[in-house]
Motif scaffolding. Sequence first.
Motif, PDB file in Angstrom:
ATOM      1  N   LEU A 137       0.803  -1.224   0.000  1.00  0.00           N
ATOM      2  CA  LEU A 137       0.000   0.000   0.000  1.00  0.00           C
ATOM      3  C   LEU A 137       0.837   1.276   0.000  1.00  0.00           C
ATOM      4  O   LEU A 137       0.282   2.363   0.124  1.00  0.00           O
ATOM      5  N   GLN A 138       2.149   1.158  -0.117  1.00  0.00           N
ATOM      6  CA  GLN A 138       2.995   2.352  -0.088  1.00  0.00           C
ATOM      7  C   GLN A 138       2.803   3.178  -1.357  1.00  0.00           C
ATOM      8  O   GLN A 138       2.273   2.696  -2.362  1.00  0.00           O
ATOM      9  N   GLY A 139       3.253   4.418  -1.304  1.00  0.00           N
ATOM     10  CA  GLY A 139       3.184   5.276  -2.470  1.00  0.00           C
ATOM     11  C   GLY A 139       2.059   6.288  -2.385  1.00  0.00           C
ATOM     12  O   GLY A 139       1.229   6.265  -1.476  1.00  0.00           O
ATOM     13  N   THR A 140       2.031   7.194  -3.344  1.00  0.00           N
ATOM     14  CA  THR A 140       1.000   8.216  -3.412  1.00  0.00           C
ATOM     15  C   THR A 140      -0.306   7.605  -3.915  1.00  0.00           C
ATOM     16  O   THR A 140      -0.297   6.496  -4.478  1.00  0.00           O
ATOM     17  N   PRO A 141      -1.433   8.294  -3.731  1.00  0.00           N
ATOM     18  CA  PRO A 141      -2.697   7.787  -4.287  1.00  0.00           C
ATOM     19  C   PRO A 141      -2.595   7.503  -5.781  1.00  0.00           C
ATOM     20  O   PRO A 141      -3.150   6.505  -6.267  1.00  0.00           O
ATOM     21  N   GLU A 143       0.085   6.633  -7.451  1.00  0.00           N
ATOM     22  CA  GLU A 143       0.893   5.420  -7.640  1.00  0.00           C
ATOM     23  C   GLU A 143       0.101   4.175  -7.284  1.00  0.00           C
ATOM     24  O   GLU A 143       0.208   3.143  -7.960  1.00  0.00           O
ATOM     25  N   ARG A 144      -0.713   4.259  -6.232  1.00  0.00           N
ATOM     26  CA  ARG A 144      -1.531   3.101  -5.865  1.00  0.00           C
ATOM     27  C   ARG A 144      -2.592   2.828  -6.927  1.00  0.00           C
ATOM     28  O   ARG A 144      -2.889   1.664  -7.233  1.00  0.00           O
ATOM     29  N   SER A 145      -3.154   3.877  -7.501  1.00  0.00           N
ATOM     30  CA  SER A 145      -4.141   3.691  -8.573  1.00  0.00           C
ATOM     31  C   SER A 145      -3.498   3.023  -9.787  1.00  0.00           C
ATOM     32  O   SER A 145      -4.092   2.148 -10.425  1.00  0.00           O
ATOM     33  N   LEU A 147      -0.950   1.018  -9.707  1.00  0.00           N
ATOM     34  CA  LEU A 147      -0.703  -0.373  -9.359  1.00  0.00           C
ATOM     35  C   LEU A 147      -1.982  -1.190  -9.476  1.00  0.00           C
ATOM     36  O   LEU A 147      -1.971  -2.309 -10.012  1.00  0.00           O
ATOM     37  N   GLU A 148      -3.090  -0.650  -8.995  1.00  0.00           N
ATOM     38  CA  GLU A 148      -4.364  -1.363  -9.115  1.00  0.00           C
ATOM     39  C   GLU A 148      -4.727  -1.589 -10.581  1.00  0.00           C
ATOM     40  O   GLU A 148      -5.243  -2.655 -10.940  1.00  0.00           O
ATOM     41  N   TRP A 171      -3.748  -9.123  -4.116  1.00  0.00           N
ATOM     42  CA  TRP A 171      -2.346  -9.225  -4.538  1.00  0.00           C
ATOM     43  C   TRP A 171      -1.767 -10.590  -4.165  1.00  0.00           C
ATOM     44  O   TRP A 171      -1.192 -11.287  -5.013  1.00  0.00           O
TER      45      TRP A 171
END
Length: 275
Positions: A137-141, A143-145, A147-148, A171
């Motif tokens: 879950l690390q990273g900015t919003p 970056e997480r988007s 990744l998703e 994951w």
Amino acid sequence: MQSPSAAMRPAPWPLPGTVPAGLSVWRVPLDLGRPAPAEDWAVLSADEAALARRLRQPADGVRSVRARAALRRLLGERLGVPAPDVPLGTGPWGRPRLASGTGPDFNVSHSGDCVLIALSERGLAVGVDIERIDAILQGTPAERSALEALVLSPREQATAPAARPAFPDVWTAKEAVLKCLGVGVAEHLAGVSLEEAPVAPWLPVRGPADTGGGAPQEGRRLRVWMEGALQGFGVQACTLAAPAGYAAALAWSDPLGWPQGTPIARSREGASASG
């Protein structure tokens, strides 16, 4: 050859009661602040020892040595051979397996101070994964988007976030599914779709009750759809109890039911199968 102390031996991990018989998961004790014991180094092959010595971070070396030594001992006990003599090899995509072609299927995962080893002794292929939740879950919003978008299938992306399993569970379960099949993870993540299975709860867990960290002692069923190049491969999966701050999952499949003639099915030719 000196055996590991009782405190350093792999311990059976609790599994949901309806995970098929013949599957087991083991946690390898780790002390990342101390070098790996000499008795672990002693059972490694020359190549395994050289790989561990090349790792730049001491903790990575400890994980590597402890995991490989524990795997060799668990397999050696089942094959009736000394741990150093376990014939380990790899499949076409680098998935570790027994080079002898007979014996348990297995899979290994490690993250942080956790190492899990899954064994299958009745012909099923098996995959396991454990990850630190904060690493996922690390990273900015943004970056997480991103990744998703890489991880989620079109089916999952069309589902409301509240209706999907938690992202760390998605994951780890997808990693376990793809490791079970022995294919590359990054290129096939979007070919696996998951949802919470609307079925009766698992039977009581089997195995020890203490996972550490106050973790719940039951897994959850996940319904698995295989799409694209993975269509036709029947895989089952569940989340596993995990220490606080971690997510873990287990997957299994019967290779006899895989579509014949596909590269994935051909990759199992000569692979370990309990006999």
